[in-house]
Each structure stands twice: as C-alpha cells, then as structure tokens.
Design a protein around this motif. Structure first.
Motif, short mmCIF file in Angstrom:
data_model
loop_
_atom_site.label_atom_id
_atom_site.label_comp_id
_atom_site.label_asym_id
_atom_site.label_seq_id
_atom_site.Cartn_x
_atom_site.Cartn_y
_atom_site.Cartn_z
N ALA A 203 0.86 -1.19 0.00
CA ALA A 203 0.00 0.00 0.00
C ALA A 203 0.89 1.23 0.00
CB ALA A 203 -0.91 0.02 1.22
N ILE A 204 0.58 2.20 -0.83
CA ILE A 204 1.29 3.49 -0.85
C ILE A 204 0.30 4.56 -0.40
CG2 ILE A 204 2.70 5.08 -2.19
CD1 ILE A 204 1.98 2.07 -4.07
N VAL A 205 0.68 5.32 0.62
CA VAL A 205 -0.22 6.35 1.16
C VAL A 205 0.50 7.69 1.13
CG1 VAL A 205 -1.65 7.08 3.11
CG2 VAL A 205 -1.30 4.64 2.66
N GLN A 206 -0.09 8.64 0.47
CA GLN A 206 0.46 9.99 0.36
C GLN A 206 -0.40 10.94 1.21
OE1 GLN A 206 0.41 11.56 -3.63
NE2 GLN A 206 1.74 13.27 -3.15
N HIS A 207 0.24 11.88 1.87
CA HIS A 207 -0.45 12.87 2.71
C HIS A 207 -1.32 12.17 3.76
CE1 HIS A 207 0.94 16.13 0.23
NE2 HIS A 207 0.35 15.65 -0.84
N GLU A 215 -4.30 6.98 -1.82
CA GLU A 215 -3.76 5.64 -1.63
C GLU A 215 -3.68 4.91 -2.96
OE1 GLU A 215 -7.21 5.73 -0.31
OE2 GLU A 215 -6.63 7.05 1.34
N ALA A 216 -2.74 4.00 -3.04
CA ALA A 216 -2.65 3.10 -4.19
C ALA A 216 -2.24 1.73 -3.65
CB ALA A 216 -1.62 3.60 -5.21
N PHE A 217 -2.73 0.68 -4.30
CA PHE A 217 -2.47 -0.68 -3.85
C PHE A 217 -1.95 -1.50 -5.03
CE2 PHE A 217 -6.02 1.13 -1.52
CZ PHE A 217 -5.56 1.04 -0.21
N CYS A 218 -1.00 -2.36 -4.73
CA CYS A 218 -0.40 -3.16 -5.80
C CYS A 218 0.37 -4.30 -5.18
CB CYS A 218 0.53 -2.29 -6.66
SG CYS A 218 1.91 -1.56 -5.74
N THR A 219 1.03 -5.07 -6.02
CA THR A 219 1.98 -6.07 -5.53
C THR A 219 3.38 -5.48 -5.59
OG1 THR A 219 2.38 -7.00 -7.72
CG2 THR A 219 0.52 -7.92 -6.45
N LEU A 223 5.18 -2.32 -7.88
CA LEU A 223 5.34 -1.12 -7.06
C LEU A 223 5.87 0.07 -7.83
CD1 LEU A 223 5.38 0.43 -4.42
CD2 LEU A 223 7.53 -0.72 -3.83
N ALA A 224 6.99 -0.07 -8.50
CA ALA A 224 7.61 1.06 -9.20
C ALA A 224 6.67 1.62 -10.26
CB ALA A 224 8.95 0.66 -9.80
N GLU A 229 2.73 5.59 -12.43
CA GLU A 229 1.45 5.78 -13.13
C GLU A 229 0.43 6.54 -12.30
OE1 GLU A 229 0.09 1.97 -14.39
OE2 GLU A 229 1.59 1.80 -16.01
N GLN A 230 0.46 6.34 -10.99
CA GLN A 230 -0.48 7.03 -10.11
C GLN A 230 0.01 8.41 -9.69
OE1 GLN A 230 -3.55 5.91 -9.27
NE2 GLN A 230 -3.19 4.16 -10.62
N GLY A 231 1.25 8.74 -10.05
CA GLY A 231 1.79 10.05 -9.70
C GLY A 231 1.94 10.25 -8.21
N MET A 232 2.27 9.18 -7.48
CA MET A 232 2.43 9.28 -6.03
C MET A 232 3.75 10.01 -5.73
SD MET A 232 -0.33 7.74 -5.12
CE MET A 232 -0.20 7.40 -3.36
N GLY A 233 3.67 11.02 -4.87
CA GLY A 233 4.85 11.80 -4.54
C GLY A 233 5.00 11.98 -3.04
#
Length: 269
Positions: A203-207, A215-219, A223-224, A229-233
């Motif tokens: 799970a990637i959580v921004q702010h 949030e974005a979820f993946c394997t 991940l990269a 693609e989701q523009g997570m910063g």
C-alpha cells in the motif's frame, strides 16, 4: 503569556503528528501554548499553530526531502541561542521527533551546549497511514513485527541493504514501513524482490491523515510502475506486507464497480 524561564535553559522537541491537527497529544498542545519561540518544520499543519500564544515568535525552518531546506546546523544554533536567552523553546516537528526526524542529532547538540531537553512524542506517519486504511501494522496471523525504515540514505552512506531486509522480513513475517522512498522506488523494489515474493501486497499512502490523502495498492512486482502511473509523490509511505492484503482486495473490488447486489455477495463470501 508564560514568562521567560529563569530556570536552566530547556528546549522541548514536540511531535506534531502526521498532519491532522486533531491527532496532537494533550501534552503537545500544552507545550505549544507555553512556548515563547517555536521552530516549525515544513510539514507541520498550520492549524497546529493556532495553539500558540499570540505573542510567541514562530520561525519556519523547512526540512523536506527534495526541496530547499534550512541547514540542520543552523536550526540547532537557533535553538541553542534562544534557549540561552531564556526563551521557552519548542522545536515543532512533523510526525514523531525520534522517527526519521533527526531528533537524536538535535538532542546531542543541545546537551553538548548544556541545555536540557524534553521530548513529546507524536503519531508517526507510518502508523497514521495504515490506520487510515483500517489496517494493523501487526497481526498474529500475518505479521509478527514491524520495521520502520528510511528509503533516503544519508549522503555518503550506502543506505539500507534491501535484499537482506527483505529476506529477514520474509522469514520473520514482518511488515515493512518505508519512509521517503518514492524517489528511489525502483531500486527499493528491485532490492526487496530479491527476498520477498513478487505477489507481496503493498500500500502506498500519500499525505497520510489529511483531507488530500491518496492511496494506491499493488503487488511488490508492480510497485515502481504503480508509483509512476499514479503520480504518487512525497510525503508518502510504502507499506509492504501481508497485513495490507485485505484492503488491497477490497480496493480491487471497488475498482471493478460491479452492481450493488454483486458487491454484497462478493464481500460476504
């Protein structure tokens, strides 16, 4: 207004939490209210400063990865000078002062100058991020422990041995919470894949904890690509481990947007 201290010079390191001002501790609020000088990090929510005295001097000392930052040595010098002048000094830091906040360095510097130090803990972003997803960092069926690790190495330092960490996490069933890793996500993902299965949930959580949280979820294998693609910063944390599997599964179901009766049947299964 609290009068300037006539006691031994003291600085209080206060954790302002992950962003949501309602996550401040009562002890943090009290320290902020009593401060005559506050040295404030860049990621501290401005709403937190509403607790400060109108007469308090607020000095913004930005410390944020990828942005122009106030030199750490200068921040430490400001704290020492203000404390020796008798000010009630609060160093207000995002998250918790002792989790990737350079609080340890500040304690050493202040103590070397003969200044007493108090520390008020704050909720760290890694905890707030998974809590916002209703996910535990530990679970007796999925994770026996948790590791907080930085993805941003000190200049001149080789940084984390990701393959070794991944092997340990796999063997011991550990959740990995990675701070400041977005900019180096390719290297991190490649290293973790040396010791963790490609299907490991992430799970990637921004702010974290803020209204603009994403949030974005993946394997792990994805991940990269997902971060790109989701523009997570920044600021963001990456949570690697089986504890996130359930919320990732629900997220995939929601993305599929089946009819309401199908969703109810699927979730009940």
């Amino acid at each position: 207004m609290t009068p300037l201290s006539t006691l031994s010079p003291t600085v209080t390191l206060v954790g302002a939490g992950p962003g949501d001002p309602e996550l401040l501790t009562l002890k943090a609020v009290k320290a902020i209210q009593q401060a005559t000088v506050l040295l404030v990090d860049d990621l501290v929510n401005v709403a937190v400063l509403e607790h400060a005295s109108p007469s308090a001097r607020i000095v913004h000392v930005g410390k944020r990865g990828g942005c122009k930052s106030t030199p750490q040595a200068f921040i430490e010098k400001l704290m020492v000078m203000a404390a020796l002048e008798g000010e009630n000094v609060v160093r207000l830091k995002g998250g918790d002062p002792f989790i990737f906040g350079r609080g340890g360095e500040e304690v050493e510097s202040l103590q070397a100058a003969g200044i007493q130090v108090k520390v008020v803990n704050g909720i760290t972003a890694g905890l707030a991020a998974v809590t916002s997803l209703n996910v535990p960092l530990t679970h007796r069926d999925h994770a026996h422990g948790v590791v907080f690790v930085t993805g941003h190495a000190k200049p001149g330092d080789d940084g984390t041995d990701w393959p070794a960490l991944a092997a340990s996490a796999h063997q011991a069933k550990l959740t990995l919470v990675i701070y400041m890793g977005v900019s180096g996500v390719e290297q991190i993902a490649d290293g973790l894949l040396a010791g963790l299965p490609a299907h490991t949930p992430v799970a990637i959580v921004q702010h974290a904890s803020l209204p603009q949280q994403r949030e974005a979820f993946c394997t792990l294998a994805e991940l990269a690509r997902t971060v790109r693609e989701q523009g997570m910063g920044s600021p963001a944390v990456m949570v690697v481990g089986d504890v996130t599997a359930g919320v990732a599964q629900l997220s995939r179901h929601a993305t599929d947007t089946p009819p309401a009766e199908d969703r109810a049947t699927r979730f009940a299964a």
